[in-house]
Design a protein around this motif. Structure first.
Motif, PDB file in Angstrom:
ATOM      1  N   THR A 158     -29.485  60.919 -25.864  1.00 17.81           N
ATOM      2  CA  THR A 158     -30.214  61.310 -27.069  1.00 17.81           C
ATOM      3  C   THR A 158     -29.265  61.476 -28.248  1.00 17.81           C
ATOM      4  N   SER A 159     -29.806  61.373 -29.449  1.00 21.14           N
ATOM      5  CA  SER A 159     -29.048  61.585 -30.681  1.00 21.14           C
ATOM      6  C   SER A 159     -28.892  63.079 -30.913  1.00 21.14           C
ATOM      7  N   ASN A 160     -27.678  63.519 -31.207  1.00 25.93           N
ATOM      8  CA  ASN A 160     -27.394  64.941 -31.380  1.00 25.93           C
ATOM      9  C   ASN A 160     -26.772  65.222 -32.732  1.00 25.93           C
ATOM     10  N   SER A 161     -27.388  66.122 -33.477  1.00 29.45           N
ATOM     11  CA  SER A 161     -26.856  66.562 -34.752  1.00 29.45           C
ATOM     12  C   SER A 161     -25.562  67.334 -34.517  1.00 29.45           C
ATOM     13  N   LEU A 162     -24.687  67.308 -35.492  1.00 31.33           N
ATOM     14  CA  LEU A 162     -23.440  68.064 -35.407  1.00 31.33           C
ATOM     15  C   LEU A 162     -23.485  69.348 -36.229  1.00 31.33           C
ATOM     16  N   VAL A 163     -24.660  69.719 -36.701  1.00 32.51           N
ATOM     17  CA  VAL A 163     -24.796  70.964 -37.455  1.00 32.51           C
ATOM     18  C   VAL A 163     -24.312  72.112 -36.578  1.00 32.51           C
ATOM     19  N   GLY A 164     -23.393  72.903 -37.097  1.00 23.89           N
ATOM     20  CA  GLY A 164     -22.845  74.042 -36.371  1.00 23.89           C
ATOM     21  C   GLY A 164     -21.624  73.720 -35.525  1.00 23.89           C
ATOM     22  N   GLN A 165     -21.298  72.432 -35.366  1.00 24.12           N
ATOM     23  CA  GLN A 165     -20.113  72.042 -34.595  1.00 24.12           C
ATOM     24  C   GLN A 165     -18.869  72.134 -35.478  1.00 24.12           C
ATOM     25  N   THR A 166     -17.723  72.387 -34.864  1.00 20.39           N
ATOM     26  CA  THR A 166     -16.464  72.454 -35.597  1.00 20.39           C
ATOM     27  C   THR A 166     -15.898  71.050 -35.776  1.00 20.39           C
ATOM     28  N   ILE A 167     -15.692  70.652 -37.033  1.00 22.90           N
ATOM     29  CA  ILE A 167     -15.087  69.364 -37.362  1.00 22.90           C
ATOM     30  C   ILE A 167     -13.793  69.649 -38.107  1.00 22.90           C
ATOM     31  N   THR A 168     -12.704  69.055 -37.619  1.00 23.45           N
ATOM     32  CA  THR A 168     -11.380  69.273 -38.199  1.00 23.45           C
ATOM     33  C   THR A 168     -10.872  67.981 -38.811  1.00 23.45           C
ATOM     34  N   ASN A 169     -10.322  68.056 -40.005  1.00 29.74           N
ATOM     35  CA  ASN A 169      -9.748  66.902 -40.674  1.00 29.74           C
ATOM     36  C   ASN A 169      -8.336  66.654 -40.154  1.00 29.74           C
ATOM     37  N   LEU A 170      -8.072  65.451 -39.666  1.00 22.89           N
ATOM     38  CA  LEU A 170      -6.739  65.080 -39.199  1.00 22.89           C
ATOM     39  C   LEU A 170      -6.104  64.016 -40.082  1.00 22.89           C
ATOM     40  N   GLY A 171      -6.841  63.503 -41.056  1.00 20.39           N
ATOM     41  CA  GLY A 171      -6.364  62.378 -41.869  1.00 20.39           C
ATOM     42  C   GLY A 171      -6.169  62.745 -43.321  1.00 20.39           C
ATOM     43  N   SER A 172      -6.629  61.876 -44.197  1.00 22.32           N
ATOM     44  CA  SER A 172      -6.477  62.038 -45.639  1.00 22.32           C
ATOM     45  C   SER A 172      -7.286  63.222 -46.147  1.00 22.32           C
ATOM     46  N   SER A 173      -6.925  63.707 -47.339  1.00 19.36           N
ATOM     47  CA  SER A 173      -7.615  64.868 -47.888  1.00 19.36           C
ATOM     48  C   SER A 173      -8.977  64.475 -48.452  1.00 19.36           C
ATOM     49  N   PHE A 174      -9.907  65.407 -48.365  1.00 21.99           N
ATOM     50  CA  PHE A 174     -11.241  65.197 -48.885  1.00 21.99           C
ATOM     51  C   PHE A 174     -11.338  65.777 -50.284  1.00 21.99           C
ATOM     52  N   SER A 175     -12.187  65.187 -51.099  1.00 20.25           N
ATOM     53  CA  SER A 175     -12.405  65.659 -52.456  1.00 20.25           C
ATOM     54  C   SER A 175     -13.000  67.060 -52.421  1.00 20.25           C
ATOM     55  N   PRO A 176     -12.497  67.979 -53.258  1.00 24.30           N
ATOM     56  CA  PRO A 176     -13.082  69.327 -53.317  1.00 24.30           C
ATOM     57  C   PRO A 176     -14.569  69.302 -53.679  1.00 24.30           C
ATOM     58  N   SER A 177     -14.991  68.286 -54.417  1.00 22.91           N
ATOM     59  CA  SER A 177     -16.397  68.174 -54.806  1.00 22.91           C
ATOM     60  C   SER A 177     -17.275  67.675 -53.663  1.00 22.91           C
ATOM     61  N   TYR A 178     -16.663  66.966 -52.702  1.00 16.62           N
ATOM     62  CA  TYR A 178     -17.405  66.379 -51.579  1.00 16.62           C
ATOM     63  C   TYR A 178     -16.660  66.681 -50.277  1.00 16.62           C
ATOM     64  N   PRO A 179     -16.680  67.935 -49.826  1.00 21.30           N
ATOM     65  CA  PRO A 179     -15.864  68.377 -48.700  1.00 21.30           C
ATOM     66  C   PRO A 179     -16.358  67.867 -47.339  1.00 21.30           C
ATOM     67  N   LEU A 180     -15.481  67.944 -46.359  1.00 18.01           N
ATOM     68  CA  LEU A 180     -15.784  67.531 -44.992  1.00 18.01           C
ATOM     69  C   LEU A 180     -17.012  68.247 -44.434  1.00 18.01           C
ATOM     70  N   SER A 181     -17.264  69.461 -44.868  1.00 20.06           N
ATOM     71  CA  SER A 181     -18.403  70.233 -44.362  1.00 20.06           C
ATOM     72  C   SER A 181     -19.746  69.553 -44.635  1.00 20.06           C
ATOM     73  N   LYS A 182     -19.798  68.624 -45.585  1.00 23.75           N
ATOM     74  CA  LYS A 182     -21.041  67.900 -45.878  1.00 23.75           C
ATOM     75  C   LYS A 182     -21.370  66.885 -44.784  1.00 23.75           C
ATOM     76  N   LEU A 183     -20.380  66.560 -43.945  1.00 26.13           N
ATOM     77  CA  LEU A 183     -20.580  65.568 -42.890  1.00 26.13           C
ATOM     78  C   LEU A 183     -21.502  66.071 -41.785  1.00 26.13           C
ATOM     79  N   ASN A 184     -21.605  67.376 -41.627  1.00 23.28           N
ATOM     80  CA  ASN A 184     -22.486  67.929 -40.592  1.00 23.28           C
ATOM     81  C   ASN A 184     -23.413  69.015 -41.154  1.00 23.28           C
ATOM     82  N   ASP A 185     -23.935  68.752 -42.349  1.00 27.18           N
ATOM     83  CA  ASP A 185     -24.862  69.718 -42.958  1.00 27.18           C
ATOM     84  C   ASP A 185     -26.327  69.397 -42.640  1.00 27.18           C
TER      85      ASP A 185
END
Length: 133
Positions: A11-38
């Motif tokens: 089944t397809s599983n949302s990542l809302v509430g899961q911990t996602i850590t950035n290991l690569g390039s920096s994300f824009s402060p206006s469009y942060p990594l947290s938007k990836l699992n909102d």
């Protein structure tokens, strides 16, 4: 990228509430990594995206699922407006997995040459990419 989901247990599983850590390039402060699992697959450009500052950066993230899972596919919702072609899509995708969070193995299936307008990949929708596992 607007949103990311993982397929496991058939089944397809949302990542809302899961911990996602950035290991690569920096994300824009206006469009942060947290938007990836909102939980929002955007339909209005710039409303809910994770975006890197550099166009040549590496979108390299680690997702802690809390326990072992066999992920068979990942689903990505692109950036863009509904009824308009998607853009800023990843060019290449490789899924890596680990049972200990230290040693990583590339999944059997990877993708190259992805372009804007990738078939059936419109804003507000998800495109599934098999891991080959």
């Amino acid at each position: 990228m607007s949103e990311l989901k993982l397929n496991y247990r058939g089944t397809s599983n949302s990542l809302v509430g899961q911990t996602i850590t950035n290991l690569g390039s920096s994300f824009s402060p206006s469009y942060p990594l947290s938007k990836l699992n909102d939980g929002v697959a955007e339909t209005v450009n710039g409303s809910s995206i994770a975006y890197m500052d550099s166009s040549t950066g590496t979108f390299d993230i680690k997702i802690n699922l809390g326990s072992a899972r066999k992920v068979t596919a990942f689903e990505i919702a692109p950036q863009g407006n509904v009824d308009v072609i998607s853009y800023h899509n990843p060019l290449n995708l490789t899924f890596y997995y680990s049972s200990n969070g230290t040693t990583w193995t590339a999944a059997p299936t990877s993708y190259t040459g992805i372009t804007s307008g990738y078939p059936n990949w419109n804003p507000g929708t998800y495109r599934s990419f098999s891991t080959g596992l």
